[in-house]
Scaffold this motif. Structure first.
Motif, PDB file in Angstrom:
ATOM      1  N   UNK A 125       0.821  -1.211   0.000  1.00  0.00           N
ATOM      2  CA  UNK A 125       0.000   0.000   0.000  1.00  0.00           C
ATOM      3  C   UNK A 125       0.858   1.266   0.000  1.00  0.00           C
ATOM      4  N   UNK A 126       1.977   1.245   0.710  1.00  0.00           N
ATOM      5  CA  UNK A 126       2.820   2.441   0.835  1.00  0.00           C
ATOM      6  C   UNK A 126       3.925   2.500  -0.213  1.00  0.00           C
ATOM      7  N   UNK A 127       3.971   1.521  -1.111  1.00  0.00           N
ATOM      8  CA  UNK A 127       5.008   1.500  -2.148  1.00  0.00           C
ATOM      9  C   UNK A 127       4.648   2.452  -3.283  1.00  0.00           C
ATOM     10  N   UNK A 128       5.668   2.945  -3.970  1.00  0.00           N
ATOM     11  CA  UNK A 128       5.473   3.796  -5.138  1.00  0.00           C
ATOM     12  C   UNK A 128       5.555   2.937  -6.408  1.00  0.00           C
ATOM     13  N   UNK A 129       4.958   3.383  -7.508  1.00  0.00           N
ATOM     14  CA  UNK A 129       4.947   2.583  -8.745  1.00  0.00           C
ATOM     15  C   UNK A 129       6.312   2.053  -9.164  1.00  0.00           C
ATOM     16  N   UNK A 130       7.364   2.839  -8.972  1.00  0.00           N
ATOM     17  CA  UNK A 130       8.703   2.397  -9.365  1.00  0.00           C
ATOM     18  C   UNK A 130       9.218   1.256  -8.500  1.00  0.00           C
ATOM     19  N   UNK A 131       8.554   1.002  -7.382  1.00  0.00           N
ATOM     20  CA  UNK A 131       9.014  -0.020  -6.439  1.00  0.00           C
ATOM     21  C   UNK A 131       8.268  -1.345  -6.575  1.00  0.00           C
ATOM     22  N   UNK A 132       7.322  -1.433  -7.503  1.00  0.00           N
ATOM     23  CA  UNK A 132       6.527  -2.655  -7.650  1.00  0.00           C
ATOM     24  C   UNK A 132       6.669  -3.203  -9.071  1.00  0.00           C
TER      25      UNK A 132
END
Length: 238
Positions: A125-132
């Motif tokens: 939930x707290x991740x940013x698009x670049x991190x997934x």
């Protein structure tokens, strides 16, 4: 099943260098409530144009789209080929974004929480698009569509950019998600196997016209599915 929408004599024309080009030609189509309909065809056959008109992103030249009385499809949700997440927002914020400021914060938070749980994204939930991963990004894009709680979801080749493993995994997840939510789905794809795997009915478009419609058996042997695939491919190439 009751129809969620009926499309009657839908035509779309564009002007190209002073010449009228007909992208859709008197489309007639009934979509049952709670059904999963897939649309296949060559590039330029009118698949995306049809979705965009149903979504209200484009206007038809002639024809009508009539929605079932009392349904919430007047604002269908649209899932694009690319996830189109806002890179400066977290997964949770991206899902909430369409309804930010339109709902009380408590209700919005509850809706977002439901989507995160449904899509297996709670831990991210707290991740940013670049991190997934790309698959997670597409699930977040789906959550952004489902949060509207509309009856109708329109999907324009949403899995086309994924690798084979993630694509199959998300296909299976989509089956589970929509079976649980009883949403009505119109799903555009170039992949005939994907159309058969996901759809209850496969519609073949070519040059703006419906060439054929195929019902997918609920329980089918491999030989039946192979024959169905061959019939669809033959129809596309005819």
């Amino acid at each position: 099943m009751q129809p969620v929408l009926k499309i009657s004599n839908l035509t779309k024309e564009y002007q190209l260098d002073g010449t009228a080009f007909r992208a859709l030609n008197e489309i007639k189509l009934t979509i049952p409530a709670g059904s999963f309909t897939t649309v296949v065809g060559k590039s330029g056959s009118g698949k995306t144009t049809l979705l965009r008109i149903i979504a209200g992103l484009e206007k038809a030249t002639t024809g009508e789209i009539n929605y079932l009385s009392g349904s919430s499809v007047q604002r269908p949700a649209f899932v694009f080929q690319e996830a189109r997440l806002l890179p400066w927002l977290t997964v949770e914020q991206n899902i909430a974004f369409p309804l930010q400021g339109k709902l009380e914060q408590v209700e919005l938070s509850q809706r977002v929480k439901r989507q995160l749980q449904l899509l297996g994204l709670t831990e991210f939930a707290a991740a940013y698009p670049a991190q997934i991963s790309g698959g997670m990004a597409q699930r977040a894009a789906l959550g952004r569509a489902l949060i509207y709680e509309t009856d109708l979801i329109l999907m324009d080749e949403p899995l086309g950019a994924l690798d084979a493993f993630n694509r199959r995994k998300l296909q299976e997840e989509l089956q589970t998600i929509f079976a649980a939510n009883q949403k009505t789905v119109i799903f555009v794809t170039h992949d005939v196997e994907e159309a058969i795997f996901l759809g209850e009915k496969v519609i073949v478009l070519d040059e703006g016209q419906i060439l054929a419609e195929f019902k997918v058996p609920i329980t089918a042997e491999n030989s039946q599915l192979f024959t169905l695939k061959e019939n669809i491919i033959t129809s596309i190439n005819s």
